[in-house]
Structures are given as C-alpha cells and as structure tokens.
Design a protein around this motif. Structure first.
Motif, PDB file in Angstrom:
ATOM      1  N   SER A  43       0.852  -1.190   0.000  1.00 31.89           N
ATOM      2  CA  SER A  43       0.000   0.000   0.000  1.00 31.89           C
ATOM      3  C   SER A  43       0.883   1.233   0.000  1.00 31.89           C
ATOM      4  O   SER A  43       2.084   1.163   0.290  1.00 31.89           O
ATOM      5  N   ALA A  44       0.287   2.377  -0.310  1.00 32.72           N
ATOM      6  CA  ALA A  44       1.051   3.626  -0.314  1.00 32.72           C
ATOM      7  C   ALA A  44       1.581   3.943   1.075  1.00 32.72           C
ATOM      8  O   ALA A  44       2.664   4.514   1.223  1.00 32.72           O
ATOM      9  N   ALA A  45       0.833   3.579   2.106  1.00 27.30           N
ATOM     10  CA  ALA A  45       1.259   3.842   3.484  1.00 27.30           C
ATOM     11  C   ALA A  45       2.305   2.839   3.962  1.00 27.30           C
ATOM     12  O   ALA A  45       3.164   3.182   4.790  1.00 27.30           O
ATOM     13  N   LYS A  46       2.228   1.617   3.444  1.00 29.80           N
ATOM     14  CA  LYS A  46       3.160   0.561   3.845  1.00 29.80           C
ATOM     15  C   LYS A  46       3.714  -0.150   2.617  1.00 29.80           C
ATOM     16  O   LYS A  46       3.319  -1.276   2.299  1.00 29.80           O
ATOM     17  N   PRO A  47       4.637   0.499   1.904  1.00 27.85           N
ATOM     18  CA  PRO A  47       5.243  -0.145   0.719  1.00 27.85           C
ATOM     19  C   PRO A  47       6.050  -1.377   1.135  1.00 27.85           C
ATOM     20  O   PRO A  47       6.654  -1.405   2.215  1.00 27.85           O
ATOM     21  N   LEU A  48       6.049  -2.380   0.270  1.00 26.45           N
ATOM     22  CA  LEU A  48       6.801  -3.602   0.530  1.00 26.45           C
ATOM     23  C   LEU A  48       7.911  -3.757  -0.503  1.00 26.45           C
ATOM     24  O   LEU A  48       7.674  -3.605  -1.707  1.00 26.45           O
ATOM     25  N   ALA A  49       9.119  -4.036  -0.019  1.00 25.42           N
ATOM     26  CA  ALA A  49      10.264  -4.197  -0.924  1.00 25.42           C
ATOM     27  C   ALA A  49       9.973  -5.260  -1.969  1.00 25.42           C
ATOM     28  O   ALA A  49       9.438  -6.330  -1.661  1.00 25.42           O
ATOM     29  N   TYR A  81       9.297   3.426  -7.282  1.00 25.27           N
ATOM     30  CA  TYR A  81      10.727   3.467  -6.997  1.00 25.27           C
ATOM     31  C   TYR A  81      10.994   4.480  -5.874  1.00 25.27           C
ATOM     32  O   TYR A  81      10.432   5.579  -5.863  1.00 25.27           O
ATOM     33  N   PHE A  82      11.859   4.091  -4.954  1.00 23.28           N
ATOM     34  CA  PHE A  82      12.272   4.935  -3.842  1.00 23.28           C
ATOM     35  C   PHE A  82      13.788   5.133  -3.918  1.00 23.28           C
ATOM     36  O   PHE A  82      14.548   4.487  -3.192  1.00 23.28           O
ATOM     37  N   PRO A  83      14.245   6.025  -4.800  1.00 23.10           N
ATOM     38  CA  PRO A  83      15.692   6.186  -5.003  1.00 23.10           C
ATOM     39  C   PRO A  83      16.436   6.658  -3.757  1.00 23.10           C
ATOM     40  O   PRO A  83      17.625   6.368  -3.597  1.00 23.10           O
ATOM     41  N   LYS A  84      15.742   7.350  -2.843  1.00 19.99           N
ATOM     42  CA  LYS A  84      16.409   7.825  -1.630  1.00 19.99           C
ATOM     43  C   LYS A  84      16.694   6.690  -0.649  1.00 19.99           C
ATOM     44  O   LYS A  84      17.413   6.894   0.339  1.00 19.99           O
ATOM     45  N   ALA A  85      16.160   5.506  -0.912  1.00 24.61           N
ATOM     46  CA  ALA A  85      16.402   4.359  -0.036  1.00 24.61           C
ATOM     47  C   ALA A  85      17.756   3.702  -0.290  1.00 24.61           C
ATOM     48  O   ALA A  85      18.196   2.874   0.509  1.00 24.61           O
ATOM     49  N   ARG A  86      18.400   4.068  -1.387  1.00 26.08           N
ATOM     50  CA  ARG A  86      19.637   3.406  -1.780  1.00 26.08           C
ATOM     51  C   ARG A  86      20.737   4.436  -2.071  1.00 26.08           C
ATOM     52  O   ARG A  86      20.445   5.590  -2.392  1.00 26.08           O
ATOM     53  N   HIS A 213      16.223  -6.815 -14.984  1.00 26.77           N
ATOM     54  CA  HIS A 213      15.918  -7.275 -13.635  1.00 26.77           C
ATOM     55  C   HIS A 213      16.170  -6.125 -12.663  1.00 26.77           C
ATOM     56  O   HIS A 213      17.314  -5.684 -12.517  1.00 26.77           O
ATOM     57  N   VAL A 214      15.112  -5.620 -12.028  1.00 25.81           N
ATOM     58  CA  VAL A 214      15.259  -4.645 -10.957  1.00 25.81           C
ATOM     59  C   VAL A 214      15.343  -5.443  -9.655  1.00 25.81           C
ATOM     60  O   VAL A 214      14.406  -6.174  -9.307  1.00 25.81           O
ATOM     61  N   LEU A 215      16.464  -5.324  -8.959  1.00 21.50           N
ATOM     62  CA  LEU A 215      16.749  -6.173  -7.812  1.00 21.50           C
ATOM     63  C   LEU A 215      16.037  -5.691  -6.546  1.00 21.50           C
ATOM     64  O   LEU A 215      15.675  -4.521  -6.423  1.00 21.50           O
ATOM     65  N   ARG A 216      15.869  -6.613  -5.598  1.00 20.88           N
ATOM     66  CA  ARG A 216      15.243  -6.291  -4.312  1.00 20.88           C
ATOM     67  C   ARG A 216      16.318  -5.732  -3.378  1.00 20.88           C
ATOM     68  O   ARG A 216      16.990  -6.456  -2.661  1.00 20.88           O
ATOM     69  N   LYS A 217      16.474  -4.413  -3.421  1.00 22.74           N
ATOM     70  CA  LYS A 217      17.474  -3.714  -2.628  1.00 22.74           C
ATOM     71  C   LYS A 217      16.760  -2.830  -1.611  1.00 22.74           C
ATOM     72  O   LYS A 217      15.989  -1.947  -1.981  1.00 22.74           O
ATOM     73  N   LYS A 218      17.026  -3.037  -0.328  1.00 14.20           N
ATOM     74  CA  LYS A 218      16.283  -2.352   0.723  1.00 14.20           C
ATOM     75  C   LYS A 218      17.005  -1.125   1.284  1.00 14.20           C
ATOM     76  O   LYS A 218      18.225  -1.005   1.172  1.00 14.20           O
ATOM     77  N   LYS A 226       6.652   8.685   8.601  1.00 18.22           N
ATOM     78  CA  LYS A 226       7.219   7.599   9.388  1.00 18.22           C
ATOM     79  C   LYS A 226       8.390   6.965   8.641  1.00 18.22           C
ATOM     80  O   LYS A 226       8.341   6.803   7.416  1.00 18.22           O
ATOM     81  N   THR A 227       9.444   6.619   9.378  1.00 17.28           N
ATOM     82  CA  THR A 227      10.588   5.949   8.758  1.00 17.28           C
ATOM     83  C   THR A 227      10.249   4.477   8.552  1.00 17.28           C
ATOM     84  O   THR A 227       9.906   3.768   9.506  1.00 17.28           O
ATOM     85  N   ARG A 228      10.337   4.024   7.306  1.00 15.21           N
ATOM     86  CA  ARG A 228      10.005   2.640   6.982  1.00 15.21           C
ATOM     87  C   ARG A 228      11.104   2.024   6.130  1.00 15.21           C
ATOM     88  O   ARG A 228      11.806   2.717   5.383  1.00 15.21           O
ATOM     89  N   THR A 229      11.230   0.704   6.251  1.00 15.91           N
ATOM     90  CA  THR A 229      12.117  -0.047   5.370  1.00 15.91           C
ATOM     91  C   THR A 229      11.360  -0.372   4.094  1.00 15.91           C
ATOM     92  O   THR A 229      10.283  -0.989   4.135  1.00 15.91           O
ATOM     93  N   VAL A 230      11.903   0.072   2.983  1.00 17.67           N
ATOM     94  CA  VAL A 230      11.280  -0.164   1.677  1.00 17.67           C
ATOM     95  C   VAL A 230      12.343  -0.728   0.736  1.00 17.67           C
ATOM     96  O   VAL A 230      13.512  -0.832   1.090  1.00 17.67           O
ATOM     97  N   GLY A 231      11.941  -1.042  -0.457  1.00 19.98           N
ATOM     98  CA  GLY A 231      12.889  -1.427  -1.492  1.00 19.98           C
ATOM     99  C   GLY A 231      13.103  -0.283  -2.452  1.00 19.98           C
ATOM    100  O   GLY A 231      12.265   0.632  -2.532  1.00 19.98           O
ATOM    101  N   PHE A 232      14.218  -0.315  -3.169  1.00 18.19           N
ATOM    102  CA  PHE A 232      14.341   0.654  -4.270  1.00 18.19           C
ATOM    103  C   PHE A 232      13.083   0.557  -5.125  1.00 18.19           C
ATOM    104  O   PHE A 232      12.489   1.568  -5.501  1.00 18.19           O
ATOM    105  N   ALA A 233      12.673  -0.688  -5.428  1.00 14.27           N
ATOM    106  CA  ALA A 233      11.364  -0.938  -6.028  1.00 14.27           C
ATOM    107  C   ALA A 233      10.468  -1.521  -4.943  1.00 14.27           C
ATOM    108  O   ALA A 233      10.867  -2.443  -4.236  1.00 14.27           O
ATOM    109  N   SER A 234       9.277  -0.967  -4.795  1.00 13.75           N
ATOM    110  CA  SER A 234       8.347  -1.441  -3.770  1.00 13.75           C
ATOM    111  C   SER A 234       6.944  -1.522  -4.349  1.00 13.75           C
ATOM    112  O   SER A 234       6.571  -0.732  -5.222  1.00 13.75           O
ATOM    113  N   VAL A 235       6.157  -2.471  -3.835  1.00 13.05           N
ATOM    114  CA  VAL A 235       4.759  -2.564  -4.252  1.00 13.05           C
ATOM    115  C   VAL A 235       3.925  -1.679  -3.334  1.00 13.05           C
ATOM    116  O   VAL A 235       4.093  -1.678  -2.114  1.00 13.05           O
ATOM    117  N   VAL A 236       3.012  -0.889  -3.951  1.00 12.08           N
ATOM    118  CA  VAL A 236       2.193   0.054  -3.190  1.00 12.08           C
ATOM    119  C   VAL A 236       0.704  -0.103  -3.490  1.00 12.08           C
ATOM    120  O   VAL A 236      -0.103   0.740  -3.099  1.00 12.08           O
TER     121      VAL A 236
END
Length: 265
Positions: A43-49, A81-86, A213-218, A226-236
C-alpha cells in the motif's frame, strides 16, 4: 576510436546490403513480466520491498529488422521506486569509460541484456547482431533527473565478439509518477542518443530484445512522516489479482505504440 567504430559498422553493412524491400511495420510484445514479494499487494502507506523482471521484443511484420525506436516509457502497475532508499552516484560517474566509477558499485539496482540488429537504413533485411550487457544504477543527477523523483542510469557495455563495436556508456532514465489502472506507479522515460541508433552514416540500429531485472534492494525512507524499510522498487497497491506491465515505444517520426502484459499469469 569513433572512426574505428564507423569503419567496423560500415564493413558489416556492406556485407549485408540488398535491395527490393516490401513495406512493413513494427510489432511489439512484452514477453517477460514477473516479480515479488509473492502475491502481496502493498500500500502507499506501507510499501513492501519488491523485485521486478520484465522484457520486451520488437519485430517486423515481414520478419525484417524493425524500424528504429529512440524513446521508451516503462512502468509496472503499483511498482514505485524509492531512489532515496539506496546509495547513489552521479550520472557522470556512471557514464565513465571503459567502466563506471567505483562509487557506483553500491548504487547498482539491476541488470540485464539487450540484443540489437543493425544494417543499412535502406535495407531492413540486413540484421547484423550486437549484444549488450546493461546495468541499472541509482543516480543523483543527470538529464531530466530531479532530486525529488530521482532516476536511473541504463549503463550499456559491450566489446567484440559480442558486437563489432566497443561501447561503454550510460543513458539517463528519469523517474516519473504515473497511474496504471488507477494505481500510483513509477515510470522510467529515456531517449536513446543518435550515435547509438545511427552508429555510422546511413546505418540504423534497432533494439530487438531486452531483458531487465530490478533487484530487491532495501533501505529506509520517510513514508507519510514515518521511517520505513522499503525497497528501491516497492509494491504500493494493485487493482485486481494481477499487475499490468506497460512499455510505450516512440519511433523517430514520433509515432507511439504501447504493449502490455500482466503477472502473475
């Protein structure tokens, strides 16, 4: 070095030259689409890597070399994509030759391959091959890349015998916010420079097959404060039971064509 490239390409083009070509049009197929995490929606509130595998083929109705495509738009439903996570490196560092700068190693977020066919522009039956390895790198700047949205480098590398040319360089692919099936998604948009689609005077180079292949990079980012652990690519999110993967192709005349597929099958 560029004079050597032109000479090598010209030699291959001469060997493949022919006449008497019938009119044909390009065909497009998104033939690879898969990813994780499993069947989780996010979800947008809780993206998953997540990770994402996608690929496409470009053909021709007469089984000749397809016409040149020089712009691409690539997105998957509910993949943000969450480029600031990596970690990132600069576009200039990712574009160094013969290898990207060592500072880009930690910024790698994916990989893949590209198969090309090239030949005289007047002879689409000519299909000399050029296979390229690609590396996806998280960049902090570059043409069209903003600090807010971020972007990727599509790094391409090849040498003989995989290709008559030695090519080492990068394309900037800014990230844009879009919606697919009404679901927030990230779209990569990029343009292929003229020296790659026309590596020598009178020569066309056409992409015919791509696998990425976009890799699962957290990493950690702020999501809704809120600070959350996400992936560079995340499902929302996702509209239904499958995700749509969409690729739009733009040729040199400005004509657009879009191909889609869904996963899981």
């Amino acid at each position: 070095m560029r004079k050597l490239w032109i000479a090598a390409v010209a030699a291959v083009v001469v060997a493949f030259s022919a006449v008497g070509i019938a009119y044909a049009v390009n065909t497009y197929d998104v033939d690879i689409a898969s990813g994780g995490p499993g069947n989780k929606v996010g979800s947008a509130a809780k993206p998953l890597a997540a990770f994402l595998n996608f690929g496409y083929e470009v053909g021709d109705t007469n089984n000749n070399r397809p016409s040149v495509i020089n712009r691409y738009f690539i997105a998957a439903e509910g993949i943000k994509y969450f480029p600031k996570a990596r970690p990132t490196c600069t576009f200039a560092q990712s574009d160094e030759s013969p290898k990207y700068n060592k500072k880009c190693k930690a910024a790698i977020v994916g990989n893949g391959t590209i198969a090309n066919a090239f030949g005289a522009a007047t002879d689409p039956t000519a299909k000399a091959g050029c296979d390229v390895k690609l590396t996806l790198i998280n960049i902090s700047d570059g043409p069209g890349v903003t600090k807010k949205r971020g972007g990727m480098t599509i790094r391409i590398d090849t040498d003989p015998p995989a290709c008559p040319l030695s090519i080492h360089g990068a394309l900037a692919a800014p990230i844009f916010d879009v919606k697919i099936e009404g679901v927030p998604s990230s779209e990569l948009r990029f343009q292929v420079p003229d020296n790659l689609v026309h590596p020598a005077p009178g020569v066309d180079n056409s992409v015919i097959d791509v696998t990425s292949h976009v890799l699962r990079k957290k990493g950690k980012v702020k999501v809704n404060g809120k600070t959350r652990t996400v992936g560079f690519a995340s499902v929302v999110g996702r509209k239904g039971k499958t995700r749509t993967v969409r690729v739009t192709f733009v040729d040199e005349t400005g004509h657009k064509a879009t191909a889609t597929t869904t996963y899981p099958k």
